[in-house]
Structures are given as structure tokens and as C-alpha cells.
Scaffold this active site. Structure first.
Site, PDB file in Angstrom:
ATOM      1  N   GLY A 353       0.813  -1.206   0.000  1.00  0.00           N
ATOM      2  CA  GLY A 353       0.000   0.000   0.000  1.00  0.00           C
ATOM      3  C   GLY A 353       0.846   1.255   0.000  1.00  0.00           C
ATOM      4  CG  ASP A 472      -8.396   9.442   7.867  1.00  0.00           C
ATOM      5  OD1 ASP A 472      -9.420   9.595   7.165  1.00  0.00           O
ATOM      6  OD2 ASP A 472      -7.262   9.265   7.382  1.00  0.00           O
TER       7      ASP A 472
END
Length: 716
Positions: A353, A472
Site C-alpha cells: 500500500g 479518519d
């Protein structure tokens, strides 16, 4: 000897007395005895000379023809002496004066004289151990050759020893110069060695050092001289195989040094490292010798075959062998070990990622084989964005180091290596919820959403209890392991609330961001507990993302989505259950003070339905997620629910045939497990069969269920 022709051509009537009378008449003194003494003195003084004065006086009584003939022979003999010819093989031994009256012919010069002289110069122990008479004979014979006619070699060894101290340094005799030196183990070399030869105490030879001058006829082949390798010191000893001849009968091991070796024309021949090239001599590259290299090579090969001597001791600085030199580690090796993170425990693997400030890799432990997620961030001290990134990473490390919960990723450690910063976290496989949605046809069933929501709220309740807000929460920052457990990750936007005010800046993703963050209301509010409400709003947006496969307002761009969030609430999917819709309404309250906390939402009936006794437990859900068989065979009462229709419905059968067929089906087919049922009912998710009650409390199937399973009322 010039009176010999007069004897040959004299008349028979002449007598020796009459032939000698003219000598007395032409003498300078009237006394014959005095003349004889004078002649005897001249012979003794000019033994090795020609004695022209005496011989010329004896030829004065000859005729003109005889004189002319004698002068021709004298000129021929004189030219022979002045030619500087080398010695003949017969000159090694003294030849007595011949009484014969017939002159012997002079020997011709041999073509291999230069090679023989080089062989004598190249000799080691044989020339050094020769007897004195042989040495004197060789040295004397290097001058003008003496034949048996003129004599001069019939002398004793005592006179020869006396004369041996006088050396002729004229250019004619310079090639025959010899030095009598003690026996040493060093080879003869045309260069002077600045390093003295080591003395061998074991043999008892405590000898001084010596120097051999170069021979004028010494021949060698100049090879390619080596060039110093960058980063390495210059060698202490040059390979003596740089010269094509190895004049030493004693051979030492070839020196080894961490540099380029000298290329020798004779690579197979051993060399001695005792002599090095003078430092003042400039190196030569690819200079060929004007002399033929075989001139000294052949002599050396024949000379070395007959030697059997002790080996030389190794010189200082050349004692290391190739094996020891190879075993010495390079000074740069320890520097490479320090470049691996965590003391070489974790090895970087594949990329899994990329984030805003760095990349995430799979790292494996070199000792245990365990896996972890390694977040790598490049450091740029002069870049303001890099400084902000470092600040967030330090904040994330500070928060994670104080958190320990099963629904929060575990923090292992961090370090800085050169210009890179590494964070080591728990590796959760297969990955995020966002990846899980893409891998499962883009959506989830409500039961799976319910299970994941409960895990998220459990982690948020623990996090809010630690006075920390995540800010988040979204599918990309929620990780799911193989057991279906969700873990909160990516605490880069998190903040720990310590004061009395909830001072939150505009941070987060627009599609999951709470409207109060965009309106900057949280900066004026004095209640810090209201700051945790931003995570509840983001949780409602994540539930829609899991249920529909995309976040709310995803059809708009970032700025347009922010305006939609400020004005409207996200639409709730119509396919959700009433409990699910009510749960989302509570999460999307416009006023943050009206939103329930994470602990309150855990008691909502939307999540309580999955915790009732009529439904499988949490462990059962995780086992179903792994595709495990968790149920025992059902009782006889429930078997008709899982039977397959093996008999046509329109077929007319008697009661006996029906009973026998039913017994046969009961013996042949067993009730399948839940895994098989789940796979048959829902190809999208393995958790779709969870809402049905457990087998022990399952009610009697209705007619619609019997039609779906293919079981008729006659069979019941």
C-alpha cells in the site's frame, strides 16, 4: 720466435755458431755475458707482453725476404691480440710451452660465447663454491687469449694469486669482471634491492649484505609493470617474475597482495620476492626487450634442474597467504549490516500500500519468520511537507505505544536509517475493508456489516476512553484479518485531547468528514467530549460504504462533496433493515451533541440482534468466515429441511413405496453442514446464513421453505 724461419731456410753448411755471430756484432755492448743478462731480464719482465725489442734484434741478421715474411706474420699476430676475442674452451687449463718448431693455428671465436658467459654470470652456488685456481683461470682468460705458441700460462698458482689482485678496468676486459662474494640465498638481479635479505640464523651463516653490479651482457625480458589499485597501499615487494630469468636456485613462495599481480612472460615458473624494483626507476608498460628472451631462459631452466637446496624464509610483509588474505573481512562489511532496520531482524518484502507520506511493505523477521507491516517514509529536512509528515509520524508513534486493544493494530517499534524513517506495525491479512469489498463483488450482507460495525465501535470506545480521537475512520483505515476481526489503523490524523477545549482542525477525508469540522464549530466549543462525535459520523459513512460498496456523495468531486456534507445528510440505503436504518440516523445527527457515544451505540438493537441466544456467537461468525465446519449433525426432526428432492413430484406412488423410498433417502443422505448450505444460498458472502435461528430452536418449516428445498407435503 721470429728466428724460426731462418732455421728452416738456412743452408746445411751453416752452423749454429756462425748464425749467432751477427747477434754479437749488432749488440749494444761488447760483453756477451752482459747482453745475455739483459735478455734474461727482458724476458722475465715482459713475460706476458710481446717482447718486440728482443725479437727485432734477433731478426736483424736475416735477409730482406725473410724479414718481409716475418713482418707479415707479426702483423697478423698483433691484430689477433688487439681484436679482443673471448677465451676458447682450452683456456680453462694452463698449457705448457711447446718445444715444437711448428706454430699451432689460432682457435676461431665460437658463436655461443655470450651464452656461456651469461651462464657463468647466472650461476649461483656452483660458481660461488669453485676452487680458486678455476676462478683465477676464468678471470684471466677473459683478457687476450694466450696460445701455446707464446706461452705464459705455465706458471704456478702462487704467482697467479699475486697477479689476481690487479684488475684490468679497460673497456676490453670490463665484461670479465668478477666479484668473489660469500654464499647468499638471494638471487642475482640487475637491480639493487632496497630491502636487505633476511639472514638465516638456523644455518649459522651470519653474513653481511651485498650488492652485485649489473652485467653488461645481462639479458632480460621487460614485462608489463603493474599499476596500483585505487584504495590499496602499494606493494612492498614486486614479483621477481617481472624479469624473465630467475637466477636464484632457491625459490620462495610467490607473494600475495590485494592488488593486481604482475604479468610475467613465464607464469609457470616460481619467483623470489626478495628483490624489489628501485623506487626511483619509473614503471614501464609493455616494453619489449631488444634481446631475445630465450637467451637467459634456456640457461636458467637447465641450471635450476640440478639444484636441491633449502627454501628461503619469507620476507617481511609477504607472510600472508592467499587463504588468510581471503579470510580477512573487508572494512566495509560492518557498514552494510547497519543498513538493515531493527538490527537486521526485519527484511523488506513486497509493497502492499501507499499513503500520503510513505509506503507500506510486508517485512519478515529473519530469526522467527514472523510478518509485520513496515511503513517507510523518506525524510527531507528542507521540505515543509516532510517536516509535517515527521510530526504526524511522531504523534502516531506516541499514541500507538500507549494503546493495547484487540481491535487496534499493535505497534512494534520505529527507527531512522540514513534518510528514511521506519515504523513496524502488526501485519493484518488479507487487508483493509476497502479491499475486502472489492474482493467480494463490491458489497456485503447486513450480517457482515453488523459484525464489522461492532468491532469498530469496540475499538472506538477504547480509544475515546483514552481521550484520543481518530478523525479518519474509513474503509481504507480499517483492517480485517482472516478471522473476521476488524482493527483500527493509520493514526496519522489522530489527536490526544488534553485541554478543556476541543480544538480540531480541518483534517480528514471529505466523503467521511463530519459537517462540524467544515464549519469550524469545534474550535469554539468548550466541551471536549463533543470532539469524539466526529468519529461517529465517519462510522455511519463507513457503514454505507460497506453496504453499497462506495462512500456517500461519491458521485461528486471533493469540493462539491464537502458542500453536500455541510447542507445535507447522507442518504440511507433502502435495502437495510429497520434496525440498521435507525442506527444510521443516530450516526448522522447534525448536532454533534445529539449523537450517541460509541459505548451507547454498542447497546443498540442493530448490534444486539447478533448477540441474542438465537443467533450464533461471535466465535461462530469468525469460524464461518474461515469456512470451518462448526455444527454437529442435525437431529432427525430437522432433516427434512436439508433433504434434496430425489423423487419427481408428479409421480404417483403407493403408501408402501413412499415409506420405503423415504427410509432409503434417510439412510442414504445425511444433513449437510452449514458451510455447504451457506455456499449454496449466497455466492457473495459466507456470513449470509447467520440470521436464521440455531438448529435446536428452529421452527417447523413453512410451505414456502418446503418448496425451496424440494420437499413435498406427502413426504412429511
Amino acid at each position: 720466435m721470429r728466428w724460426l724461419p731462418q732455421i728452416s731456410f738456412s743452408s746445411p753448411s751453416s752452423s749454429p755458431s756462425s748464425s749467432l755471430k751477427p747477434v754479437a756484432s749488432y749488440s749494444e755492448s761488447p760483453d756477451p755475458d752482459r747482453n745475455q743478462d739483459r735478455d734474461r731480464f727482458h724476458r722475465r719482465l715482459f713475460r706476458f707482453n710481446r717482447g718486440r725489442l728482443t725479437r727485432q734484434r734477433k731478426l736483424r741478421h736475416l735477409t730482406d725476404d725473410d724479414v718481409l715474411l716475418g713482418e707479415r706474420r707479426a702483423s697478423t699476430s698483433s691484430s689477433t691480440f688487439d681484436s679482443g676475442l673471448t677465451r676458447s674452451p682450452s683456456a680453462f687449463t694452463a698449457v705448457p710451452r711447446s718445444p715444437s718448431a711448428v706454430p699451432l693455428p689460432l682457435p676461431l671465436p665460437l658463436p655461443e660465447v655470450a651464452g656461456i658467459r651469461n651462464a657463468a654470470n647466472a650461476r649461483g652456488l656452483d660458481d660461488r663454491d669453485r676452487d680458486p685456481e678455476r676462478l683465477i683461470s676464468d678471470r684471466t682468460s677473459s683478457g687476450p687469449p694466450l696460445t701455446s705458441v707464446n706461452g705464459g700460462f705455465a706458471r704456478d698458482s702462487r704467482k697467479a694469486t699475486e697477479n689476481s689482485s690487479y684488475q684490468d678496468f679497460s673497456p676490453r676486459n670490463r665484461n670479465g669482471y668478477w666479484v668473489n662474494i660469500p654464499t647468499m640465498s638471494a638471487p642475482t638481479s640487475p637491480y639493487m634491492s632496497p630491502v636487505p635479505s633476511p639472514q638465516r640464523k638456523s644455518t649459522g651463516h651470519d653474513l653481511p649484505f651485498f650488492y652485485l653490479p649489473p652485467k653488461s651482457n645481462q639479458a632480460w625480458s621487460a614485462p608489463d609493470m603493474p599499476l596500483d589499485t585505487s584504495g590499496l597501499p602499494p606493494p612492498a615487494f614486486y614479483d621477481i617474475t617481472a624479469f624473465s630469468t630467475d637466477n636464484s636456485p632457491i625459490h620462495s613462495p610467490q607473494p600475495r597482495s590485494p592488488r593486481k599481480q604482475i604479468r610475467s612472460p613465464q607464469p609457470s615458473r616460481p619467483s623470489s620476492p626478495l628483490h624489489s624494483v628501485d623506487s626511483s626507476a619509473p614503471p614501464r608498460d609493455s616494453v619489449s626487450s631488444p634481446l631475445h628472451p630465450r637467451l637467459s631462459t634456456d640457461v636458467t631452466n637447465g641450471r635450476r634442474d640440478c639444484c636441491n637446496v633449502h627454501p628461503l624464509p619469507l620476507p617481511p610483509g609477504a607472510t600472508c597467504s592467499s587463504s588468510s588474505a581471503a579470510s580477512v573481512p573487508s572494512p566495509q562489511a560492518p557498514l552494510k549490516l547497519d543498513s538493515f532496520p531493527m538490527n537486521s531482524q526485519w527484511k523488506k518484502g513486497k509493497l502492499i500500500g501507499r499513503g500520503t507520506f510513505g509506503s507500506v511493505y510486508v517485512a519478515s523477521n529473519s530469526e522467527t519468520g514472523a510478518l509485520c507491516a513496515m511503513k517507510e517514509v523518506e525524510l527531507f529536512p528542507d521540505d515543509p511537507k516532510s517536516a509535517e509528515c515527521i510530526k504526524q509520524l511522531e504523534q502516531e508513534i506516541k499514541l500507538l505505544s500507549n494503546l493495547q486493544h484487540p481491535n487496534i493494530v499493535q505497534y512494534f517499534g520505529s527507527e531512522t536509517v540514513e534518510d528514511r524513517f521506519f515504523i513496524y506495525l502488526e501485519y493484518v491479512h488479507p487487508g483493509s475493508i476497502n479491499k475486502y469489498i472489492r474482493d467480494h463483488c463490491g458489497t456485503m450482507t447486513e450480517s457482515v456489516v453488523r459484525n464489522f460495525t461492532r468491532h469498530i465501535l469496540s475499538g472506538l470506545a477504547y480509544l475515546h476512553n483514552k481521550k484520543t480521537v481518530h478523525r479518519d475512520i474509513k474503509g481504507a483505515n480499517l483492517l480485517v484479518d482472516a478471522s473476521g476481526v476488524v482493527k483500527l489503523a493509520d493514526f496519522g490524523m489522530a489527536k490526544h485531547l488534553t485541554g478543556q477545549r476541543a480544538d480540531l482542525s480541518l483534517k480528514g477525508s471529505p466523503y467521511w468528514m463530519a459537517p462540524e469540522l467544515m464549519q469550524a464549530v469545534m474550535q469554539k466549543d468548550s466541551n471536549p467530549d463533543l470532539a469524539f462525535a466526529v468519529d461517529i459520523w465517519s462510522l455511519g459513512c463507513t457503514i454505507i460504504e460497506m453496504f453499497t460498496g462506495k462512500p456517500p456523495w461519491s458521485e461528486f468531486e471533493g469540493a462539491a462533496a464537502m458542500f453536500k456534507v455541510m447542507r445535507d445528510s447522507p442518504p440511507i440505503p433502502e435495502s437495510m433493515s429497520p434496525e440498521g436504518k435507525d442506527f444510521l440516523r443516530l450516526c448522522f445527527q447534525r448536532n454533534p451533541a445529539e449523537r450517541p457515544t460509541a459505548s451507547m451505540l454498542l447497546e443498540h438493537r442493530f448490534l444486539k440482534n447478533s448477540l441474542q441466544p438465537t443467533s450464533p456467537s461471535n466465535s461462530d461468525v469468525s469460524q464461518l468466515f474461515n469456512g470451518m465446519n462448526i455444527t454437529e449433525p442435525s437431529s432427525r426432526r430437522e432433516k427434512p429441511n436439508f433433504k434434496l428432492d430425489q423423487v419427481p413430484r408428479a409421480r404417483n406412488m403407493t403408501s408402501s413405496e413412499s415409506e420405503s423410498g423415504q427410509q432409503q433417502q434417510q439412510q442414504q443422505y445425511r444433513s449437510p453442514d452449514l458451510t455447504g448450505t451457506v455456499n449454496r444460498l449466497s455466492p457473495r458472502s459466507t456470513l449470509e446464513a447467520i440470521p436464521s435461528p440455531c438448529p435446536s430452536q428452529r421452527p417447523k418449516p413453512s410451505s414456502s421453505d418446503r418448496r425451496r428445498t424440494g420437499v413435498t407435503s406427502d413426504h412429511l
